[in-house]
Design an enzyme around this catalytic site. Structure first.
Site, short mmCIF file in Angstrom:
data_model
loop_
_atom_site.label_atom_id
_atom_site.label_comp_id
_atom_site.label_asym_id
_atom_site.label_seq_id
_atom_site.Cartn_x
_atom_site.Cartn_y
_atom_site.Cartn_z
N CYS A 56 0.17 -5.29 5.29
CA CYS A 56 -1.25 -5.17 5.62
C CYS A 56 -1.92 -4.13 4.71
O CYS A 56 -1.74 -2.93 4.92
CB CYS A 56 -1.42 -4.79 7.09
SG CYS A 56 -3.14 -4.57 7.55
N CYS A 104 -4.45 -1.89 6.56
CA CYS A 104 -3.86 -0.86 7.42
C CYS A 104 -3.25 0.27 6.59
O CYS A 104 -3.36 1.43 6.95
CB CYS A 104 -2.74 -1.45 8.29
SG CYS A 104 -3.06 -3.07 8.95
N ASP A 105 -2.58 -0.07 5.49
CA ASP A 105 -1.75 0.92 4.81
C ASP A 105 -2.22 1.31 3.41
O ASP A 105 -1.65 2.22 2.79
CB ASP A 105 -0.30 0.39 4.71
CG ASP A 105 0.30 0.14 6.09
OD1 ASP A 105 -0.05 0.91 7.02
OD2 ASP A 105 1.08 -0.80 6.24
#
Ligand code: NAP
Length: 313
Positions: free
Chosen positions: A138, A141-142
């Site tokens: 992701c 997200c990261d």
């Protein structure tokens, strides 16, 4: 007698929210089950620029919030129950279907399965070991963990290209690694990736191992499948986008699936079990988009409403 819902919707992504909206507007009693918070894949996507009606694109979480808000306009204590828990089983029946959610069984006349799909794993040495410590599925997200660092993106589909373009805004350098010469992602994304100053595109190349130490990922071992040349590349992170797999371990044996495990339906979203419908990414189909999930959700709910009219007096 146990409380019976007219419809049970499994999933709170765009397909599930659209189904719930249509069912509630028909004044049916609905239970909607979502494992975490509503939104599904929308929450993992930064910007959606191909959902009609949003020139300039829509932020994933904002679109999810707007959809949820619209469902809320039709919810009441009498007609709607939201359950935040995991579905572990479905028992299909002739007239009623039972769903096990948490420790409870709930019963519905129709069920719409919108449980979605998740990114596939590659099963590489080091992949599981470094997941969360350099390996990610992701970018949204990261991505921030890799600001001004070097990352590899593996895959050649729309997800890989789209996520690579997002990551390239953050990182110092990005290797886009694909196992074939030709990419299957949209040409408009290819055009942007291939000329991007921070991207190095490696075609016909596979990653054979992800290497690292206690601090996380330090390099990947690659091999060109045409020349056989092996090369280790120093990277701080690896983002893997090699396709989707269905999220539906609770789906019973008797339901028809394709060879990859996605639920087969007709064009009205009917599965092979009367009264059980499927919509969105869990469904066997070619295109998985927010727009198609919304279309599936509308079609599934409409078919479910018609089914209830015919089968419930
Ligand atoms: P996908 O389209 O199935 O692409 C998966 C990619 O991973 C392919 O390039 C495939 O290579 C590669 N791959 C698969 N197994 C591999 C392996 N073992 N080793 C190395 N590479 C491997 O999956 P996706 O990109 O996740 O997209 C899923 C669906 O969502 C698609 O329908 C896509 O169009 C849609 N989507 C659309 C958008 C958009 O339009 N905005 C954004 C994201 C996703 P090969 O090409 O060689 O098979």
């Amino acid at each position: 007698m146990q409380d019976v819902y007219d419809a049970i919707v499994i999933g709170g992504g765009p397909a599930g929210m659209t189904s719930a909206l249509y069912l509630l507007r028909s004044h049916l009693r609905v239970a909607q089950i979502e494992k975490l918070s509503g939104g599904g894949q929308l929450l993992l996507t930064e910007r959606i620029d191909n959902y009609p009606g949003f020139p300039g694109g829509a932020l994933g979480y904002e679109l999810a919030d707007s959809m949820a808000e619209q469902v809320k306009e039709w919810e009441s204590e009498d007609n709607f129950r939201r359950i935040t828990d995991e579905v572990s089983a479905i028992e299909t029946g002739k007239e009623l279907h039972r769903i096990k959610v948490g420790d409870e069984w709930i019963t519905g006349r129709v069920v719409i399965i919108c449980s979605g799909a998740e990114y596939r794993k590659l099963g590489l040495p080091g992949e599981a070991e470094f997941t969360g410590n350099g390996v990610s599925y992701c970018a949204l997200c990261d991505g921030n963990f890799f600001r001004d660092k070097v990352v590899a993106v593996i895959g050649g589909g729309n997800s890989a290209l789209e996520e690579a373009l997002y990551l390239a805004r953050l990182v110092d350098k990005l290797y886009l690694i694909h196992r074939r010469q030709d990419f299957r992602g949209a040409k408009c994304y290819q055009d942007k990736c291939f000329v991007h100053p921070k991207m190095s595109v490696m075609r016909s190349t596979v990653v054979e191992a992800i290497n690292g130490d206690q601090g996380g990922v330090t390099s990947i071992s690659t091999r060109n499948v045409e020349s056989g040349e092996a090369r280790d590349i120093d990277v701080d992170g690896v983002f893997i986008f090699v396709g989707f797999q269905p999220l539906g371990t609770f789906i019973p044996e008797e339901m028809d699936r394709d060879e990859r495990g996605f639920l087969k339906t007709d064009q009205e979203m009917r599965t092979n079990i009367p009264g059980v419908f499927a919509a969105g990414d869990i469904r066997s189909k070619m295109t998985r988009q927010v727009a198609t999930a919304v279309g599936d959700g509308a079609a599934a709910a409409s078919a479910a409403i018609a089914y209830l009219e015919q089968h419930v007096s």
